[in-house]
Design a protein around this motif. Structure first.
Motif, short mmCIF file in Angstrom:
data_model
loop_
_atom_site.label_atom_id
_atom_site.label_comp_id
_atom_site.label_asym_id
_atom_site.label_seq_id
_atom_site.Cartn_x
_atom_site.Cartn_y
_atom_site.Cartn_z
N VAL A 205 1.62 9.10 -6.18
CA VAL A 205 1.88 10.52 -5.94
C VAL A 205 3.07 11.01 -6.76
CG1 VAL A 205 2.57 12.21 -4.20
CG2 VAL A 205 0.84 10.49 -3.66
N ALA B 44 -0.18 7.67 7.74
CA ALA B 44 -1.41 6.92 7.99
C ALA B 44 -1.22 5.43 7.74
CB ALA B 44 -2.54 7.46 7.12
N ILE B 45 -0.57 5.06 6.63
CA ILE B 45 -0.45 3.63 6.29
C ILE B 45 0.44 2.89 7.29
CG2 ILE B 45 0.39 2.01 4.54
CD1 ILE B 45 -0.53 3.96 2.42
N LEU C 53 0.82 -1.21 0.00
CA LEU C 53 0.00 0.00 0.00
C LEU C 53 0.86 1.26 0.00
CD1 LEU C 53 -2.93 -0.83 2.46
CD2 LEU C 53 -2.99 -0.68 -0.03
N LEU C 54 1.92 1.24 0.82
CA LEU C 54 2.79 2.41 0.88
C LEU C 54 3.51 2.64 -0.45
CD1 LEU C 54 3.80 4.62 2.75
CD2 LEU C 54 5.63 3.09 3.48
N ALA D 147 0.56 14.97 0.11
CA ALA D 147 -0.26 13.75 0.02
C ALA D 147 0.58 12.52 0.33
CB ALA D 147 -0.89 13.65 -1.36
N LEU D 148 1.83 12.52 -0.14
CA LEU D 148 2.72 11.40 0.17
C LEU D 148 3.08 11.40 1.65
CD1 LEU D 148 4.47 9.03 -0.73
CD2 LEU D 148 6.27 10.67 -1.28
N ALA E 208 0.11 9.95 3.53
CA ALA E 208 0.02 8.49 3.34
C ALA E 208 1.14 7.77 4.08
CB ALA E 208 0.06 8.16 1.86
N SER E 209 2.32 8.40 4.15
CA SER E 209 3.46 7.78 4.83
C SER E 209 3.29 7.76 6.33
CB SER E 209 4.75 8.53 4.46
OG SER E 209 4.96 8.48 3.07
N ALA F 14 1.02 4.08 -2.90
CA ALA F 14 0.81 5.51 -2.64
C ALA F 14 1.99 6.32 -3.17
CB ALA F 14 0.62 5.74 -1.14
N TYR F 15 3.20 5.83 -2.99
CA TYR F 15 4.38 6.54 -3.48
C TYR F 15 4.37 6.63 -5.01
CZ TYR F 15 9.27 7.56 -4.50
OH TYR F 15 10.42 8.11 -4.99
#
Length: 264
Positions: free
Chosen positions: A110, A127-128, A102-103, A120-121, A124-125, A106-107
């Motif tokens: 973005v 929260a995940i 997931l991470l 945004a990254l 996500a970095s 996301a990377y």
């Protein structure tokens, strides 16, 4: 009934049926009913002792394996009453590759695919990994140095993989170039590891409170009112530990967010 009895006044042996003692001349009419009742009780007591002796003899004649079976039952019952928790259910290792994927998605979304803003990254970095650390522990969690190593390894592997993807996509070196790039990469890895560790702390705290029945604020208030102002020492220690862990997690997340947003 016996044919003779003893005079209660002078201990002379008298025949059954006399009304007075021939030795002391005392009238025995008032005590004869009591003497008859005493004789009856003596007979009943003798019969009871005889029956008890027979029961003891029958109990002693029982075979020995019966006693061994009786002795072995409590150990088996105790073993059944205290089931062990498999070690695999304490930690959910399957969530680590899932969170890593997931991470990385996301990377890639973005940075490589959508070219979104870096905040945004950063979000996500945080929260995940936090959710990954929260799900990482299963039944009866216990935080040890091994789990801290897991969080650090997860952060380092994530950052190395991201740098490898970026280097493959843009044809640039794998390692950061220059002090600024190293500082930014280190802060980024630290944010991922600290976020995951905060999730672990929250899960351990929640399990510790649930084990004591403190699963909500109303139940905590009800428990405090039940002791009429005298809070048990265990409850005080639980509350203190919870406040310390929550404060540590919040401070770590807030500090990391501030530090990450300050990195150019």
């Amino acid at each position: 009934m016996q044919e003779h009895f003893v005079c209660p006044y002078c201990d002379a042996a008298l025949n059954r049926g006399v009304l007075s003692c021939r030795c002391c001349g005392r009238d025995l009419t008032p005590v004869l009913p009591l003497l008859r009742r005493l004789d009856t009780l003596e007979e009943r007591l003798a019969a009871f002792e005889k029956r008890a002796e027979e029961d003891r003899a029958a109990l002693a004649a029982r075979p020995a394996p019966v006693a061994e079976t009786v002795d072995s039952e409590p150990a088996e019952a105790q073993h059944a009453a205290a089931p062990t928790v498999p070690h695999g259910t304490r930690r959910r290792f399957w969530v680590l590759p899932f969170g890593l994927v997931l991470l990385l998605l996301a990377y890639c979304g973005v940075v490589l695919w959508l070219d979104l803003p870096l905040w945004a990254l950063r979000l996500a970095s945080i929260a995940i990994p936090f959710l990954t650390g929260l799900i990482y522990f299963g039944i009866r969690p216990r935080l040890i140095a091994f789990d801290i190593g897991i969080a650090a390894a997860f952060a380092i592997f994530s950052v190395v993989t991201m740098n490898a993807l970026l280097g493959w996509h843009d044809n640039i070196p794998l390692l950061p170039q220059g002090p600024a790039a190293w500082r930014e990469t280190s802060f980024y890895a630290l944010s991922i590891g600290a976020s995951m560790f905060s999730g672990m702390l929250l899960r351990v705290t929640q399990a510790a409170l649930a084990a004591r029945g403190l699963v909500s604020l109303p139940e905590l208030r009800k428990g405090l009112l039940a002791v009429h102002g005298k809070v048990p020492m265990e409850t005080l220690k639980t509350i203190e530990t919870t406040i310390l862990m929550a404060g540590t997690a919040i401070s770590a997340i807030a500090g990391l967010v501030a530090a990450i947003l300050g990195v150019k």
